[in-house]
Design an enzyme around this catalytic site. Sequence first.
Site, PDB file in Angstrom:
ATOM      1  N   HIS A   1       0.815  -1.211   0.000  1.00 40.72           N
ATOM      2  CA  HIS A   1       0.000   0.000   0.000  1.00 40.72           C
ATOM      3  C   HIS A   1       0.852   1.266   0.000  1.00 40.72           C
ATOM      4  O   HIS A   1       0.348   2.377   0.134  1.00 40.72           O
ATOM      5  CB  HIS A   1      -0.906  -0.036   1.240  1.00 40.72           C
ATOM      6  CG  HIS A   1      -2.032   0.930   1.222  1.00 40.72           C
ATOM      7  ND1 HIS A   1      -2.178   1.927   2.169  1.00 40.72           N
ATOM      8  CD2 HIS A   1      -3.080   1.071   0.370  1.00 40.72           C
ATOM      9  CE1 HIS A   1      -3.257   2.628   1.913  1.00 40.72           C
ATOM     10  NE2 HIS A   1      -3.825   2.136   0.834  1.00 40.72           N
TER      11      HIS A   1
ATOM     12  N   LYS B   1       3.327   4.375  -1.230  1.00 38.27           N
ATOM     13  CA  LYS B   1       3.411   5.282  -2.376  1.00 38.27           C
ATOM     14  C   LYS B   1       4.699   6.079  -2.239  1.00 38.27           C
ATOM     15  O   LYS B   1       4.804   6.971  -1.391  1.00 38.27           O
ATOM     16  CB  LYS B   1       2.226   6.252  -2.434  1.00 38.27           C
ATOM     17  CG  LYS B   1       0.873   5.581  -2.640  1.00 38.27           C
ATOM     18  CD  LYS B   1       0.138   5.447  -1.343  1.00 38.27           C
ATOM     19  CE  LYS B   1      -1.224   4.810  -1.546  1.00 38.27           C
ATOM     20  NZ  LYS B   1      -1.830   4.395  -0.262  1.00 38.27           N
TER      21      LYS B   1
ATOM     22  N   ASP C   1      16.882  10.461  -8.569  1.00 38.14           N
ATOM     23  CA  ASP C   1      18.325  10.712  -8.488  1.00 38.14           C
ATOM     24  C   ASP C   1      18.884  10.639  -7.062  1.00 38.14           C
ATOM     25  O   ASP C   1      19.950  11.190  -6.782  1.00 38.14           O
ATOM     26  CB  ASP C   1      18.672  12.076  -9.094  1.00 38.14           C
ATOM     27  CG  ASP C   1      18.519  12.096 -10.611  1.00 38.14           C
ATOM     28  OD1 ASP C   1      18.439  11.008 -11.208  1.00 38.14           O
ATOM     29  OD2 ASP C   1      18.462  13.196 -11.190  1.00 38.14           O
TER      30      ASP C   1
ATOM     31  N   HIS D   1      -8.842  11.467   2.121  1.00 40.62           N
ATOM     32  CA  HIS D   1      -8.001  10.270   2.051  1.00 40.62           C
ATOM     33  C   HIS D   1      -6.678  10.458   2.799  1.00 40.62           C
ATOM     34  O   HIS D   1      -5.829   9.576   2.802  1.00 40.62           O
ATOM     35  CB  HIS D   1      -7.730   9.939   0.573  1.00 40.62           C
ATOM     36  CG  HIS D   1      -7.135   8.596   0.327  1.00 40.62           C
ATOM     37  ND1 HIS D   1      -5.836   8.417  -0.119  1.00 40.62           N
ATOM     38  CD2 HIS D   1      -7.642   7.351   0.451  1.00 40.62           C
ATOM     39  CE1 HIS D   1      -5.585   7.128  -0.268  1.00 40.62           C
ATOM     40  NE2 HIS D   1      -6.652   6.451   0.078  1.00 40.62           N
TER      41      HIS D   1
ATOM     42  N   LYS E   1      -3.774  10.686   5.605  1.00 45.24           N
ATOM     43  CA  LYS E   1      -3.400   9.876   6.774  1.00 45.24           C
ATOM     44  C   LYS E   1      -2.410  10.709   7.598  1.00 45.24           C
ATOM     45  O   LYS E   1      -1.192  10.597   7.432  1.00 45.24           O
ATOM     46  CB  LYS E   1      -2.752   8.560   6.356  1.00 45.24           C
ATOM     47  CG  LYS E   1      -3.633   7.689   5.430  1.00 45.24           C
ATOM     48  CD  LYS E   1      -3.258   7.890   3.996  1.00 45.24           C
ATOM     49  CE  LYS E   1      -3.824   6.851   3.045  1.00 45.24           C
ATOM     50  NZ  LYS E   1      -5.198   6.522   3.100  1.00 45.24           N
TER      51      LYS E   1
ATOM     52  N   ASP F   1       0.337  18.662  19.399  1.00 44.34           N
ATOM     53  CA  ASP F   1       0.830  19.848  20.116  1.00 44.34           C
ATOM     54  C   ASP F   1       1.644  20.812  19.253  1.00 44.34           C
ATOM     55  O   ASP F   1       2.483  21.563  19.779  1.00 44.34           O
ATOM     56  CB  ASP F   1       1.677  19.426  21.319  1.00 44.34           C
ATOM     57  CG  ASP F   1       0.860  18.726  22.391  1.00 44.34           C
ATOM     58  OD1 ASP F   1      -0.388  18.769  22.312  1.00 44.34           O
ATOM     59  OD2 ASP F   1       1.463  18.124  23.306  1.00 44.34           O
TER      60      ASP F   1
END
Length: 483
Positions: free
Chosen positions: A225, A227, A232, A401, A403, A408
Amino acid sequence: MVTIGIGAILLASVMVINFILAFTVIFLERKNASSTWAWIMVLFFIPIIGFILYLIFGRKLSNRYKFKWDKKRRHGVEKEVEAQLKVIKEDKFTFKQEVLKEYQDLYYMHLKHNDALYSQNNDIQIFTDGTDKYLSLTADLEAAKDHIHLLYYIIREDQLGTQIANVLIKKAQSGVEVRVLYDDMGSRSLSKKFIRRLEEAGVQLDAFFPPLIPKINFKLNFRNHRKLAIIDGKVGYIGGFNIGDEYLGKDQKFGYWRDTHLRINGDAVKDLQNRFILDWNQASRNIIEYDKRFYLGGANGNVGVQIVSSGPDSEWEQIKYGYIKMILAAKEYVYIQTPYFIPDESLMDALRIAALSGVKIKIMIPNKPDHPFVYWATLSHAGELLKENAEIYMYQNGFLHAKTIVVDGKLASVGTANIDVRSFSLNFEVNAFLYDTKIAEELVDIFEKDINLSTQMTQKLYEKRSLGIKFKESISRLLSPIL
């Protein structure tokens, strides 16, 4: 003479199979208690369908799919980890921002048990809009001189996917090494023609965890899952956006796609590269050997970063532990954005303890489902926290979507892991843990602007939900350990 009908034989066979499976779940696979009871319920209440579901969702990861470090590269990482641990034990570690020293135990946990090296020379750019993210990524791909490494759970064969493919083809033909790793389940719609066109141009492609028979993949667990994009060895991307037109807000079902993604310059790019190479070498026969040019990094900023991975091959649920540690360290507030909010008891207890201690808990979830059972389970868990005076917001401007967790105004995490069992233990995930007041405050500002595009779920409104919704929530919550 008593004649036994075929139906009775089939029923007896199903019951025997169910018993064997239940025995396996309880005594051999050693799943956690909540997952065990959920599977037993499925097996005995829907025998035949439950058996099929178990074959698809319930099996553990085979040892042959577990990651193994390359010894040469592993040895180098171990040396760096040991050096950082020694500095901590001798109390000689210096944080560029002294106020962040209070989180040294979180940094130590990730370093000790996840080999997550800590670097403080990173520059971070935050993207919340898909168009902005892909304009930036495309520009970096166009500027590549040596290599491009892409890892995405979903790659679509649509307008955006074709645009990215065209850039990769152009760079490969100019002599740049281009490698693309995609998850076979997430990217199952890719055609042979699309893949062949890339390969003929010199792009190296591989699928993660493919089935024995192409296009027939029932392995819904243990998906990659993650991404990631590394260009370089100097620039890296990590976050929630996949490659597809819906991430640009072009899907009418979801509308605007609200996500969070990071562009990183600095030594944390080396850790993104390590993660990509590990995943690539597990999936491909064309092994990437150690080469210094893959690990250029560079000193560009002042943001502290740890790249933390977890998955079914991990001994610990490291990202979940990081979330819990962050929540329990909070003194003022915890802001969470997640499309799926299905915490286990340990994380739920951490949120309860924080809320009961006077910490302000704000959680933002989507106002629409992409997976119905998951959505109803999310509503159930979010609604439960209303009793502890948590503030729950439902994002209205499309699909949320992101996450993201912020604590604080000092500490944050952005990555690919949702708050659910699937992300914590069944899928391969990666998050950036960020130690920087400026970045944390920027994420807080983003959250507060999103509140203006959201509706608050109050205790009064939640109690008014219909009997049908209550029933859906109850069933979904019972099944949540295996969703």
